[in-house]
Write a protein that holds these residues in place. Structure first.
Motif, PDB file in Angstrom:
ATOM      1  N   MET A 164       0.920  -1.055   0.100  1.00  0.00           N
ATOM      2  CA  MET A 164      -0.140   0.019   0.000  1.00  0.00           C
ATOM      3  C   MET A 164       0.844   1.243   0.092  1.00  0.00           C
ATOM      4  O   MET A 164       1.583   1.330   0.989  1.00  0.00           O
ATOM      5  N   ASP A 165       1.007   2.043  -0.854  1.00  0.00           N
ATOM      6  CA  ASP A 165       1.795   3.046  -1.251  1.00  0.00           C
ATOM      7  C   ASP A 165       0.923   4.384  -1.031  1.00  0.00           C
ATOM      8  O   ASP A 165       0.437   4.964  -2.039  1.00  0.00           O
ATOM      9  N   GLY A 172       2.090  12.683   5.082  1.00  0.00           N
ATOM     10  CA  GLY A 172       1.696  11.317   5.849  1.00  0.00           C
ATOM     11  C   GLY A 172       0.142  11.346   6.256  1.00  0.00           C
ATOM     12  O   GLY A 172      -0.751  10.858   5.574  1.00  0.00           O
ATOM     13  N   THR A 200       5.630  -0.648   3.429  1.00  0.00           N
ATOM     14  CA  THR A 200       5.993  -2.029   4.092  1.00  0.00           C
ATOM     15  C   THR A 200       6.095  -3.043   3.039  1.00  0.00           C
ATOM     16  O   THR A 200       5.061  -3.082   2.200  1.00  0.00           O
ATOM     17  N   THR A 266      11.155  -1.654   5.062  1.00  0.00           N
ATOM     18  CA  THR A 266      10.243  -0.179   4.927  1.00  0.00           C
ATOM     19  C   THR A 266      10.938   0.488   3.840  1.00  0.00           C
ATOM     20  O   THR A 266      11.856   0.936   4.100  1.00  0.00           O
ATOM     21  N   ILE A 440       1.705   3.811  15.401  1.00  0.00           N
ATOM     22  CA  ILE A 440       1.990   5.309  14.655  1.00  0.00           C
ATOM     23  C   ILE A 440       1.516   5.042  13.389  1.00  0.00           C
ATOM     24  O   ILE A 440       0.750   5.917  12.760  1.00  0.00           O
ATOM     25  N   GLY A 443      -2.342   5.574  10.356  1.00  0.00           N
ATOM     26  CA  GLY A 443      -3.060   6.539  10.842  1.00  0.00           C
ATOM     27  C   GLY A 443      -2.614   6.471  12.400  1.00  0.00           C
ATOM     28  O   GLY A 443      -2.918   5.769  13.102  1.00  0.00           O
ATOM     29  N   THR A 444      -1.703   7.653  12.962  1.00  0.00           N
ATOM     30  CA  THR A 444      -1.522   7.690  14.549  1.00  0.00           C
ATOM     31  C   THR A 444      -2.675   7.518  15.202  1.00  0.00           C
ATOM     32  O   THR A 444      -3.717   7.856  14.953  1.00  0.00           O
TER      33      THR A 444
HETATM   34  C1  LIG Z   1       7.653   1.075   9.895  1.00  0.00           C
HETATM   35  C2  LIG Z   1       6.565   1.970   9.148  1.00  0.00           C
HETATM   36  C3  LIG Z   1       5.916   1.335   8.146  1.00  0.00           C
HETATM   37  C4  LIG Z   1       4.952   1.885   7.486  1.00  0.00           C
HETATM   38  N1  LIG Z   1       4.325   1.517   6.382  1.00  0.00           N
HETATM   39  C5  LIG Z   1       3.559   2.178   5.640  1.00  0.00           C
HETATM   40  C6  LIG Z   1       3.015   1.388   4.223  1.00  0.00           C
HETATM   41  O1  LIG Z   1       2.938   0.295   4.091  1.00  0.00           O
HETATM   42  N2  LIG Z   1       2.516   2.286   3.435  1.00  0.00           N
HETATM   43  C7  LIG Z   1       2.291   3.664   3.504  1.00  0.00           C
HETATM   44  O2  LIG Z   1       1.627   4.445   2.803  1.00  0.00           O
HETATM   45  N3  LIG Z   1       2.565   4.397   4.804  1.00  0.00           N
HETATM   46  C8  LIG Z   1       3.457   3.445   5.629  1.00  0.00           C
HETATM   47  N4  LIG Z   1       3.912   4.007   6.999  1.00  0.00           N
HETATM   48  C9  LIG Z   1       3.622   5.394   6.914  1.00  0.00           C
HETATM   49  C10 LIG Z   1       2.757   5.895   8.202  1.00  0.00           C
HETATM   50  O3  LIG Z   1       1.248   5.438   7.920  1.00  0.00           O
HETATM   51  C11 LIG Z   1       2.692   7.317   8.578  1.00  0.00           C
HETATM   52  O4  LIG Z   1       4.043   7.377   9.232  1.00  0.00           O
HETATM   53  C12 LIG Z   1       1.717   7.682   9.515  1.00  0.00           C
HETATM   54  O5  LIG Z   1       0.495   7.738   9.127  1.00  0.00           O
HETATM   55  C13 LIG Z   1       2.041   9.226   9.990  1.00  0.00           C
HETATM   56  O6  LIG Z   1       2.340  10.136   9.052  1.00  0.00           O
HETATM   57  P1  LIG Z   1       3.744  10.985   9.304  1.00  0.00           P
HETATM   58  O7  LIG Z   1       4.893   9.919   9.657  1.00  0.00           O
HETATM   59  O8  LIG Z   1       4.010  11.678   8.021  1.00  0.00           O
HETATM   60  O9  LIG Z   1       3.503  12.023  10.537  1.00  0.00           O
HETATM   61  P2  LIG Z   1       2.590  13.383  10.498  1.00  0.00           P
HETATM   62  O10 LIG Z   1       1.550  13.572   9.679  1.00  0.00           O
HETATM   63  O11 LIG Z   1       3.757  14.240  10.034  1.00  0.00           O
HETATM   64  O12 LIG Z   1       2.254  13.563  12.055  1.00  0.00           O
HETATM   65  C14 LIG Z   1       3.239  14.200  13.066  1.00  0.00           C
HETATM   66  C15 LIG Z   1       2.582  14.193  14.372  1.00  0.00           C
HETATM   67  O13 LIG Z   1       1.507  15.285  14.293  1.00  0.00           O
HETATM   68  C16 LIG Z   1       0.145  14.611  14.396  1.00  0.00           C
HETATM   69  N5  LIG Z   1      -0.719  15.269  13.719  1.00  0.00           N
HETATM   70  C17 LIG Z   1      -0.858  15.358  12.111  1.00  0.00           C
HETATM   71  N6  LIG Z   1      -1.964  15.882  11.751  1.00  0.00           N
HETATM   72  C18 LIG Z   1      -2.643  16.015  12.930  1.00  0.00           C
HETATM   73  C19 LIG Z   1      -4.196  16.934  13.116  1.00  0.00           C
HETATM   74  N7  LIG Z   1      -4.659  17.147  12.005  1.00  0.00           N
HETATM   75  N8  LIG Z   1      -4.635  16.862  14.363  1.00  0.00           N
HETATM   76  C20 LIG Z   1      -3.780  16.357  15.486  1.00  0.00           C
HETATM   77  N9  LIG Z   1      -2.629  15.856  15.335  1.00  0.00           N
HETATM   78  C21 LIG Z   1      -1.900  15.668  14.213  1.00  0.00           C
HETATM   79  C22 LIG Z   1       0.402  13.050  14.236  1.00  0.00           C
HETATM   80  O14 LIG Z   1      -0.849  12.504  15.031  1.00  0.00           O
HETATM   81  C23 LIG Z   1       1.711  12.892  14.536  1.00  0.00           C
HETATM   82  O15 LIG Z   1       1.979  12.737  16.000  1.00  0.00           O
HETATM   83  C24 LIG Z   1       4.997   3.443   7.496  1.00  0.00           C
HETATM   84  C25 LIG Z   1       5.532   4.091   8.520  1.00  0.00           C
HETATM   85  C26 LIG Z   1       6.471   3.165   9.252  1.00  0.00           C
HETATM   86  C27 LIG Z   1       7.409   4.291  10.173  1.00  0.00           C
END
Ligand SMILES: Cc1cc2nc3c(=O)[nH]c(=O)nc-3n(C[C@H](O)[C@H](O)[C@H](O)COP(=O)(O)OP(=O)(O)OC[C@H]3O[C@@H](n4cnc5c(N)ncnc54)[C@H](O)[C@@H]3O)c2cc1C
Length: 596
Positions: A164-165, A172, A200, A266, A440, A443-444
């Protein structure tokens, strides 16, 4: 480190005795003829075997070794390729898949148990089939017949895997900002260009081909999240006769070094005019992704549960064997230099906390799976609408509450080992590192909480919440005459009233204060989670009381003891959480950003 053993007895208890799964499956048009408890038992036994014998033994070395990147190729850790092939040949990749395209069509209530076993055996490994299953769901729900025919059978059989990309370096949570472009080609395909990160198993050597579902923007797309489309992009192009053709212009630029799930790759994925095909409607890509998100979010919760249960299994074994100090009641083990640490009240607090959250999580993931099954397999429109509302409400709680508690649980499991918990050899620190990501990705947990409180509660004036409240009220009414259950029913009733009261206040606060939802969301999700577990622990206590006369009394006595521990020692957290929520956004917003 204990050998991982699937908690089959508890899974059967949850399925058969708590949720009376035979009745549910017999009542649904889509499961009536395809599954019964005997078939399910055989599947669970086989899954337990493969998890314990094929996957779990690889976990520690795979964590040390990691996946390795070599000039665009990713070499999976020792043993992964063979184990994946065994897993695929057993038909496990398609267990919940659409039978029309080669899946086994099993209900999520059953699949959830198998997923827990695989994730408990090793989360890095478990991610590969989990992502394939998610990709299949989206393709099955939204792709053309041609794409389904061409891709689903090999994904279900595990010959190919899915990825899933979504994520990009600058996008993010806010996927509306993605920059990957999709240009239409004259033959109906598209050329995709851009960079995705954190993908992933985006590249690996375990399957012949990797099918990426990629979010990208068409040239004329509206700005923001309404302009996202979804594309199917194979690593190797597939000819019309189904054979593999040329390599597509998609390549893995590197893989990340990371805290946990080290065995999984990753990947940074670079698209350089790669050929892809539209899945679903133009500019409706996020909706297509959401089809799989309810499943994947529950799946991530189940990953947390798997790691937390593995940690518990190790901790109990260690607590029985490790001799330190004497019991406060006097020596329990007078022939030895000390008593096993399981005699100490604080060690029992740790073990019982782990067990209460884990068994609560197992019941909860099965409960959400039950609603997913009704939504998918029922032919009654009213039931489908009700079940869909419950899925919408419960999914963010299942993802975030289970995984927040999973991290807490794995840390406790490490603590039970004292200093040895910090040492790699024992495996407890790996489970902490692995469990951490579940809070994380997908969706965090902060975003899950905003979803629960904003979209699923405040935006509809508590409509979904009332479905849950009505169900629990029904349970309380039906059991109000039971003296044996009174110790659970009375506090459950008080907790339900409290949840409603707090919900009414937050809905009111949100009307007046734009920061109200963000300020209260995480604590609100936890308050909700504790209340859901209270309902499920009362349901488990009821099933235990019903079963205790029929043999296996120790199992049921233990269940009742853990239920009492949950009610007495864990549930009171709701009081502090309610106080936090009712404080509103004032204390959070009072400090100017530059003063942090
Ligand atoms: C090991 C690993 C595997 C992964 N696998 C995949 C995968 O297979 N495919 C894929 O597409 N992605 C993948 N991801 C990405 C993962 O889904 C994202 O890292 C995650 O959704 C958060 O996005 P970001 O890292 O850009 O953080 P950001 O969006 O920059 O968020 C940073 C912080 O700000 C907070 N925040 C952001 N916006 C808001 C808001 N509106 N209100 C309150 N708080 C907010 C967040 O909760 C977080 O605490 C992976 C990540 C990791 C580390």
């Amino acid at each position: 480190m204990a050998d991982y053993k699937a908690p089959l007895r508890d899974m059967r208890f949850v399925l058969r005795e708590v949720f009376e799964i035979d009745k549910l499956w017999a009542s649904l048009a889509g499961t009536r003829d395809s599954v019964d408890v005997e078939t399910a038992d055989a599947i669970l036994e086989q899954a337990a075997k493969i998890a314990a014998e094929e996957i779990a033994p690889l976990s520690r070395e795979a964590d040390e070794h990691g996946s390795r990147w070599q000039q665009g190729e990713v070499v999976s850790p020792p043993g992964f390729k063979a184990a994946y092939q065994t897993f695929a040949e057993g038909g496990w990749c398609g267990l919940g898949g659409n039978a029309e395209y080669g899946g086994m069509g099993m209900p999520k209530t059953l699949v959830a148990q198998v997923e827990e076993m695989v994730q408990g055996a090793d989360m890095s490994f478990g991610l590969a089939p989990m992502l394939s299953a998610g990709a299949c769901l989206s393709i099955d729900a939204h792709a053309s017949e041609e794409l389904k025919d061409k891709y689903l059978p090999n994904l279900y059989s595990g010959i190919w895997s899915g990825a899933m990309d979504l994520t990009e370096p600058h996008a993010g949570t806010d996927l509306g900002m993605i920059r990957t472009r999709a240009e239409p080609n004259p033959d109906g395909s598209y050329s995709l260009t851009g960079t995705k990160i954190f993908i992933t198993w985006g590249e690996h050597d375990m399957a012949e081909n990797i099918i990426h579902l990629v979010l990208a923007k068409l040239p004329d797309a509206p700005a923001g999240s309404k302009g996202i489309s979804m594309f199917l992009v194979p690593k190797i192009l597939v000819n019309d006769d189904g054979s593999l053709g040329q390599r597509n212009s998609v390549a893995c630029g590197s893989i990340e070094k990371k805290m946990g799930i080290k065995a999984s790759a990753t990947c940074v994925m670079n698209y350089d005019g790669a050929r892809g095909w539209l899945v679903g409607e133009r500019n409706r890509g996020l909706a297509c992704m959401f089809t799989m998100m309810n499943y994947e979010r529950l799946g991530v919760g189940i990953q947390g549960l798997g790691a937390a249960d593995a940690s518990y299994q190790n901790a109990v074994e260690y607590a029985r064997e490790r001799l330190q100090s004497r019991s406060p009641e006097g020596a329990k083990n007078p022939d030895k230099a000390a008593d096993p640490i399981i005699v100490h009240p604080d060690v029992r607090r740790m073990l019982l906390t782990m067990r209460a959250f884990n068994e609560g999580a197992r019941a909860f993931s099965t409960y959400v799976a039950k609603w997913l099954d009704i939504a998918k397999f029922s032919d009654d429109k009213v039931d489908i609408k009700h079940a869909s509302g419950m899925v919408a409400l419960l999914t963010p709680i299942a993802k975030a509450f289970i995984t927040d508690k999973a991290l807490e649980t794995t840390v406790i499991g490490q603590q039970v080992f004292g200093g040895h918990g910090f040492i790699r050899e024992w495996g407890q620190e790996q489970l902490v590192r692995d469990a951490r990501i579940t809070q994380i990705y997908e969706g965090t947990n902060g975003i899950q909480a905003m979803d629960l409180m904003g979209r699923k509660t405040v935006a509809n004036g508590g409509e979904f919440l009332q479905l849950f409240v009505a169900e629990v009220e029904g349970f309380i009414r039906a059991n109000s005459d039971s003296e044996a259950l009174a110790e659970f029913i009375r506090p459950l009733s008080a907790e339900l009233d409290n949840l409603q009261r707090v919900s009414t206040t937050v809905i009111e606060q949100a009307r007046q204060d734009p920061n109200a939802i963000g300020a209260a969301a995480v604590e609100y999700l936890h308050l909700f989670g504790y209340t859901v577990y209270a309902y499920l622990w009362a349901s488990m206590a009821k099933a235990a009381l019903a079963g205790i006369e029929g043999g296996d009394a120790d199992f049921y006595r233990a269940k009742l003891a853990v239920a009492r521990f949950y009610y007495g020692r864990l549930l009171p957290q709701t009081k502090a959480l309610s106080a936090h929520i009712l404080e509103g956004s004032g204390p959070l917003m009072a400090l100017e950003a530059e003063l942090f």
